[in-house]
Design an enzyme around this catalytic site. Structure first.
Site, PDB file in Angstrom:
ATOM      1  N   LYS A 152       0.826  -1.212   0.000  1.00  0.00           N
ATOM      2  CA  LYS A 152       0.000   0.000   0.000  1.00  0.00           C
ATOM      3  C   LYS A 152       0.858   1.260   0.000  1.00  0.00           C
ATOM      4  O   LYS A 152       0.553   2.235  -0.716  1.00  0.00           O
ATOM      5  CB  LYS A 152      -0.930  -0.010   1.212  1.00  0.00           C
ATOM      6  N   VAL A 205      -7.144   0.919   9.181  1.00  0.00           N
ATOM      7  CA  VAL A 205      -6.761   0.120  10.342  1.00  0.00           C
ATOM      8  C   VAL A 205      -6.426  -1.274   9.820  1.00  0.00           C
ATOM      9  O   VAL A 205      -7.301  -2.003   9.339  1.00  0.00           O
ATOM     10  CB  VAL A 205      -7.882   0.054  11.385  1.00  0.00           C
ATOM     11  N   GLN A 206      -5.151  -1.631   9.876  1.00  0.00           N
ATOM     12  CA  GLN A 206      -4.712  -2.923   9.352  1.00  0.00           C
ATOM     13  C   GLN A 206      -5.178  -4.041  10.281  1.00  0.00           C
ATOM     14  O   GLN A 206      -4.859  -4.034  11.472  1.00  0.00           O
ATOM     15  CB  GLN A 206      -3.186  -2.945   9.208  1.00  0.00           C
ATOM     16  N   LEU A 207      -5.924  -4.972   9.736  1.00  0.00           N
ATOM     17  CA  LEU A 207      -6.412  -6.108  10.508  1.00  0.00           C
ATOM     18  C   LEU A 207      -5.613  -7.358  10.161  1.00  0.00           C
ATOM     19  O   LEU A 207      -5.132  -7.495   9.039  1.00  0.00           O
ATOM     20  CB  LEU A 207      -7.902  -6.321  10.212  1.00  0.00           C
ATOM     21  N   ASP A 243     -11.274   2.333   3.590  1.00  0.00           N
ATOM     22  CA  ASP A 243     -11.510   0.896   3.453  1.00  0.00           C
ATOM     23  C   ASP A 243     -12.996   0.597   3.279  1.00  0.00           C
ATOM     24  O   ASP A 243     -13.364  -0.498   2.852  1.00  0.00           O
ATOM     25  CB  ASP A 243     -10.980   0.143   4.673  1.00  0.00           C
TER      26      ASP A 243
END
Length: 358
Positions: A76, A119-121, A145
């Site tokens: 990203k 927010v990276q999950l 997102d």
């Protein structure tokens, strides 16, 4: 626009009757995403020219240090740099509490130089953190997102012009458009019902006038349902689950799966496959996305598109209405009219704007 599927003829041994046998046209996400990124790069240059020093801003918030998350984040960040987006990686330690994550999100929500927040999950913390609470703490105006309940609700009601669409389904829609096959009036089948892929994919197809069936782990007759699909989107998280003999001949097949299976011929001992058995599906589908190189690159491209859109909306909202902001407003209105054209008539083909729950 891709060429039509190549058709070959063969003789049937009994009676020598000729029948048609299709070989699917590959719909490349790599090629389409390059086109999208170049368009976005030009839009960012235009904004910088109109407003000196302005750049779209993106923050990727991570809790912990998972290797897979680091890989996704680096992809990203590279895409953002290529386009001209100012991207920042905010990594919080594994000891971070839920309250500390919320405080960081609130600070970013209030930062006017940031137009997109990811927010990276998963959230890799030793402490208990409510993922749903964290996702919904992101300002809907910065939720690029498209995962907050506000954006999901707008999408489910068909308010496509005033929400951010989740990136993987949005990328799938663009790949479908590239085939030249109109969605309106078609029977679409979505395999999988995750909040990230399956559920929003259903909504997007529905509001583009397809008749949509969603299949999941409790669907008793999956092959039969798949066989009815003019357009099939698969995001179940099961390697090569959908077989080619299930498909309707000439259908559009979009494979969102990323799975690793054993392969002794590979140096790593494994290879990446999708949720669709490609070798057999390629013999019946009209169009098919490869894995890798299909949906994956489009997901990142649509994330960048949402970030650029968010920056444009910020300028319209916060800059005095001058000739330059009127130009931006006109550009956005033109994009919205294009989206309306898609909703009103299937003959238009244009650009619009994980965990799997099978």
């Amino acid at each position: 626009m891709f060429s039509l599927a190549v058709l070959s003829l063969r003789l049937r041994s009994s009676g020598c009757q000729q029948i048609r046998r299709s070989v699917a046209t590959v719909v490349s996400g790599n090629k389409t995403s390059r086109f999208v990124r170049e368009r976005l790069r030009q839009q960012v240059e235009d904004m910088k020219g109109l407003f000196s020093g302005f750049r779209p801003g993106l923050v990727v918030l991570q809790v912990g240090d998972r290797d897979d998350s680091n890989l996704y984040i680096s992809t990203k960040l590279r895409a953002a740099a290529e386009i001209g987006i100012e991207a920042r990686h905010l990594r919080l330690p594994k000891t971070t509490t839920q309250e500390e994550v919320l405080q960081n999100i609130q600070s970013i929500n209030e930062n006017q130089s940031v137009h997109g927040l990811i927010v990276q999950l998963p959230l890799d913390s030793v402490n208990s953190i409510d993922t749903e609470l964290i996702t919904n703490a992101v300002s809907p105006e910065k939720d690029v997102d498209g995962l907050s309940c506000i954006n999901a609700g707008k999408l489910s009601r068909g308010d496509l012009k005033h929400c951010f669409i989740p990136c993987t389904p949005n990328g799938c829609m663009e790949l479908i458009r590239q085939t030249g096959v109109s969605v309106g009036g078609k029977h679409a089948v979505v395999v999988g019902r995750s909040k990230i892929v399956g559920a929003p994919m259903h909504d997007l197809l529905l509001w583009n006038h397809a008749t949509v069936t969603t299949c999941h782990s409790k669907t008793p007759d999956l092959p039969e349902q798949v066989s009815r699909a003019d357009i099939l989107v698969v995001g179940a998280g099961r390697a090569e689950m959908v077989r080619g003999e299930w498909l309707k001949e000439g259908s559009v097949v979009i494979d969102c799966g990323i799975n690793h299976i054993a392969d002794e011929a590979k140096p790593s001992g494994k290879r990446v496959v999708g949720d669709v058995h490609y070798a057999s599906a390629n013999q019946r589908a009209g169009f098919i996305t490869p894995v890798p190189g299909g949906v994956g690159p489009m997901t990142v491209a649509m994330l960048m598109e949402n970030t650029v859109q968010s920056a444009q909306r910020f300028l319209l909202k916060n800059q005095p209405m001058s000739e330059t902001t009127m130009n931006i407003h006109q550009s956005i209105m033109n994009e919205r009219r294009s989206c309306d054209s898609t909703l009103k008539g299937p003959e238009h083909h244009l650009f619009s704007h994980s965990s799997i729950h099978w």
